[in-house]
Design a protein around this motif. Structure first.
Motif, PDB file in Angstrom:
ATOM      1  N   MET A 187       0.844  -1.203   0.000  1.00 20.55           N
ATOM      2  CA  MET A 187       0.000   0.000   0.000  1.00 20.55           C
ATOM      3  C   MET A 187       0.872   1.243   0.000  1.00 20.55           C
ATOM      4  SD  MET A 187      -1.292   0.213   3.974  1.00 20.55           S
ATOM      5  CE  MET A 187      -0.102   0.412   5.313  1.00 20.55           C
ATOM      6  N   HIS A 188       0.188   2.385  -0.041  1.00 24.91           N
ATOM      7  CA  HIS A 188       0.814   3.694   0.129  1.00 24.91           C
ATOM      8  C   HIS A 188       0.063   4.445   1.222  1.00 24.91           C
ATOM      9  CE1 HIS A 188       3.426   3.350  -3.334  1.00 24.91           C
ATOM     10  NE2 HIS A 188       2.399   2.920  -4.051  1.00 24.91           N
ATOM     11  N   GLY A 189       0.703   5.494   1.749  1.00 28.44           N
ATOM     12  CA  GLY A 189       0.005   6.332   2.705  1.00 28.44           C
ATOM     13  C   GLY A 189       0.860   6.737   3.878  1.00 28.44           C
ATOM     14  N   THR A 190       0.210   7.373   4.851  1.00 25.80           N
ATOM     15  CA  THR A 190       0.898   7.846   6.047  1.00 25.80           C
ATOM     16  C   THR A 190       0.050   7.538   7.280  1.00 25.80           C
ATOM     17  OG1 THR A 190      -0.106  10.051   5.893  1.00 25.80           O
ATOM     18  CG2 THR A 190       2.044   9.741   4.813  1.00 25.80           C
ATOM     19  N   ILE A 191       0.725   7.447   8.424  1.00 23.99           N
ATOM     20  CA  ILE A 191       0.064   7.345   9.713  1.00 23.99           C
ATOM     21  C   ILE A 191       0.847   8.209  10.690  1.00 23.99           C
ATOM     22  CG2 ILE A 191       1.332   5.231  10.311  1.00 23.99           C
ATOM     23  CD1 ILE A 191      -2.248   5.979  11.451  1.00 23.99           C
ATOM     24  N   ASP A 192       0.166   9.135  11.329  1.00 31.25           N
ATOM     25  CA  ASP A 192       0.822  10.066  12.256  1.00 31.25           C
ATOM     26  C   ASP A 192       1.999  10.788  11.597  1.00 31.25           C
ATOM     27  OD1 ASP A 192      -0.963   9.300  14.269  1.00 31.25           O
ATOM     28  OD2 ASP A 192       0.345   7.650  14.905  1.00 31.25           O
ATOM     29  N   GLY A 193       1.827  11.119  10.324  1.00 33.96           N
ATOM     30  CA  GLY A 193       2.852  11.852   9.598  1.00 33.96           C
ATOM     31  C   GLY A 193       3.995  11.003   9.071  1.00 33.96           C
ATOM     32  N   GLU A 194       3.982   9.689   9.335  1.00 29.21           N
ATOM     33  CA  GLU A 194       5.050   8.800   8.869  1.00 29.21           C
ATOM     34  C   GLU A 194       4.606   8.028   7.640  1.00 29.21           C
ATOM     35  OE1 GLU A 194       7.728   6.799  11.782  1.00 29.21           O
ATOM     36  OE2 GLU A 194       6.037   7.124  13.138  1.00 29.21           O
ATOM     37  N   ASP A 195       5.518   7.915   6.686  1.00 32.36           N
ATOM     38  CA  ASP A 195       5.233   7.185   5.458  1.00 32.36           C
ATOM     39  C   ASP A 195       5.162   5.683   5.762  1.00 32.36           C
ATOM     40  OD1 ASP A 195       4.917   6.422   2.840  1.00 32.36           O
ATOM     41  OD2 ASP A 195       7.011   6.714   2.284  1.00 32.36           O
ATOM     42  N   VAL A 196       4.093   5.030   5.275  1.00 35.34           N
ATOM     43  CA  VAL A 196       3.957   3.583   5.473  1.00 35.34           C
ATOM     44  C   VAL A 196       3.853   2.849   4.137  1.00 35.34           C
ATOM     45  CG1 VAL A 196       2.995   3.710   7.799  1.00 35.34           C
ATOM     46  CG2 VAL A 196       1.458   3.864   5.823  1.00 35.34           C
ATOM     47  N   SER A 197       4.296   3.480   3.062  1.00 36.78           N
ATOM     48  CA  SER A 197       4.344   2.802   1.771  1.00 36.78           C
ATOM     49  C   SER A 197       5.387   1.692   1.835  1.00 36.78           C
ATOM     50  CB  SER A 197       4.706   3.793   0.664  1.00 36.78           C
ATOM     51  OG  SER A 197       3.785   4.867   0.620  1.00 36.78           O
ATOM     52  N   ASN A 198       5.062   0.529   1.254  1.00 38.19           N
ATOM     53  CA  ASN A 198       6.009  -0.593   1.322  1.00 38.19           C
ATOM     54  C   ASN A 198       6.229  -1.256  -0.031  1.00 38.19           C
ATOM     55  OD1 ASN A 198       3.443  -1.754   1.225  1.00 38.19           O
ATOM     56  ND2 ASN A 198       3.989  -3.487   2.530  1.00 38.19           N
ATOM     57  N   THR A 199       6.097  -0.474  -1.115  1.00 38.20           N
ATOM     58  CA  THR A 199       6.293  -1.038  -2.449  1.00 38.20           C
ATOM     59  C   THR A 199       7.691  -0.790  -3.008  1.00 38.20           C
ATOM     60  OG1 THR A 199       5.445   0.974  -3.511  1.00 38.20           O
ATOM     61  CG2 THR A 199       3.845  -0.756  -2.989  1.00 38.20           C
ATOM     62  N   ALA A 200       8.492   0.001  -2.311  1.00 32.81           N
ATOM     63  CA  ALA A 200       9.840   0.313  -2.805  1.00 32.81           C
ATOM     64  C   ALA A 200      10.753  -0.902  -2.669  1.00 32.81           C
ATOM     65  CB  ALA A 200      10.424   1.489  -2.032  1.00 32.81           C
ATOM     66  N   ALA A 201      11.830  -0.888  -3.441  1.00 32.51           N
ATOM     67  CA  ALA A 201      12.780  -2.000  -3.421  1.00 32.51           C
ATOM     68  C   ALA A 201      13.370  -2.227  -2.032  1.00 32.51           C
ATOM     69  CB  ALA A 201      13.896  -1.747  -4.433  1.00 32.51           C
ATOM     70  N   SER A 202      13.507  -1.161  -1.237  1.00 32.39           N
ATOM     71  CA  SER A 202      14.077  -1.306   0.101  1.00 32.39           C
ATOM     72  C   SER A 202      13.218  -2.197   0.991  1.00 32.39           C
ATOM     73  CB  SER A 202      14.235   0.069   0.756  1.00 32.39           C
ATOM     74  OG  SER A 202      12.989   0.747   0.822  1.00 32.39           O
ATOM     75  N   TYR A 203      11.922  -2.300   0.684  1.00 36.72           N
ATOM     76  CA  TYR A 203      11.037  -3.233   1.393  1.00 36.72           C
ATOM     77  C   TYR A 203      10.906  -4.554   0.642  1.00 36.72           C
ATOM     78  CZ  TYR A 203       9.449   0.411   4.610  1.00 36.72           C
ATOM     79  OH  TYR A 203       9.397   1.376   5.581  1.00 36.72           O
ATOM     80  N   VAL A 204      10.725  -4.477  -0.671  1.00 38.58           N
ATOM     81  CA  VAL A 204      10.422  -5.674  -1.446  1.00 38.58           C
ATOM     82  C   VAL A 204      11.608  -6.633  -1.510  1.00 38.58           C
ATOM     83  CG1 VAL A 204       9.734  -6.544  -3.709  1.00 38.58           C
ATOM     84  CG2 VAL A 204       8.660  -4.478  -2.790  1.00 38.58           C
ATOM     85  N   THR A 205      12.817  -6.124  -1.694  1.00 40.20           N
ATOM     86  CA  THR A 205      13.972  -7.004  -1.870  1.00 40.20           C
ATOM     87  C   THR A 205      14.226  -7.888  -0.638  1.00 40.20           C
ATOM     88  OG1 THR A 205      14.999  -5.535  -3.492  1.00 40.20           O
ATOM     89  CG2 THR A 205      16.451  -7.091  -2.345  1.00 40.20           C
ATOM     90  N   PRO A 206      14.291  -7.347   0.577  1.00 40.29           N
ATOM     91  CA  PRO A 206      14.469  -8.242   1.736  1.00 40.29           C
ATOM     92  C   PRO A 206      13.272  -9.154   1.968  1.00 40.29           C
ATOM     93  CG  PRO A 206      14.218  -5.959   2.446  1.00 40.29           C
ATOM     94  CD  PRO A 206      14.384  -5.928   0.977  1.00 40.29           C
TER      95      PRO A 206
END
Length: 259
Positions: A187-206
């Protein structure tokens, strides 16, 4: 945003994006949640907004209601493709979970032997032998792993009342020797001003490396489909999901996508 609760102990059937015509089993109370996560994207709402006042359904209540429902569906010649433990929280938290699974296997075999039996679990109780044994009885042992980043889990999945470790969770998933389906929400988005998107390679690769270590029978990836209690969350795009699916299949694992 508005969210909703499922009836208990049996609801549906519903047309699931991932499971076909699915009959749901909700082991939480009908008026609230019972969950070891408090996910910011949960369609049932935040835990503190969904405090239950009614009791958990009993083992007898689940079996009796399920049998009556399957009889009716058989009479209507509309049997389910899948019977799924899901509902208003984490099904493995029910103290009779293992016995209820055994009852459900028996009823499935009697009334709709071609139906798959699935459990949607957040994988927080895999350390319990009785839970692991019960999950080995189902056809689709679907376990959540949204990321391997513990800080992300604390921001997004928000474990309740226990220390959660992605490293430990991955080790427990490995003990199923392939009898596991990994389920991940992007998903994409924010919670309490923090980014919670997890589609970038920094999340997907590990995360892909964790998939390789677990060696699941398959992987399910999906994105937000219904209203969420946190207002600033958005779908991952079909292009992003397709790119992730390609990486999973290139790693050697079947992967389905629900857009």
């Amino acid at each position: 945003m508005s969210t909703y609760l499922h009836a208990s102990p049996i609801y549906g059937p519903v047309h699931s994006r991932r499971l076909g015509l699915s009959l749901g089993i909700n082991l939480s109370p009908r008026d609230g949640k019972c969950c070891s996560f408090d996910c910011i994207y949960c369609e049932c709402g935040f835990n503190h907004e969904r405090i239950a006042h009614q009791p958990l359904p009993t083992r007898t209540e689940v079996a009796t209601t399920l049998e009556a429902t399957l009889r009716r569906m058989a009479d209507e010649q509309r049997l389910p493709d899948d019977i799924t433990f899901a509902g208003n929280g984490e099904p493995t938290m029910h103290p009779m979970f293992a016995d209820i699974v055994a009852d459900t296997v028996r009823l499935r075999d009697r009334y709709c032997p071609d139906a798959q039996l699935s459990v949607l679990s957040n994988a927080t109780r895999l350390h319990l032998p009785e839970v692991r044994k019960a999950l080995m009885l189902v056809d689709r042992n679907i376990l959540k792993l949204d990321t391997v980043d513990n800080d992300y889990i604390r921001r997004v999945n928000r474990p309740v009342g226990h220390r959660y470790s992605t490293e430990e969770t991955i080790r427990w998933m490995q003990t199923f020797n392939g009898h596991v389906i990994i389920q991940t929400l992007f998903m994409h988005g924010t919670i309490d001003g923090e980014d919670v998107s997890n589609t970038a390679a920094s999340y997907v690769t590990p995360w892909i490396e964790a998939v390789k270590a677990i060696k699941p029978q398959s992987v399910m990836i999906y994105t937000i489909d219904r209203d969420t209690p946190a207002p600033d969350l958005h779908k991952a795009t079909p292009e992003e999901l397709d790119a992730i699916r390609l990486r999973v299949t290139e790693a050697g694992f079947p992967c389905t996508v629900a857009y």
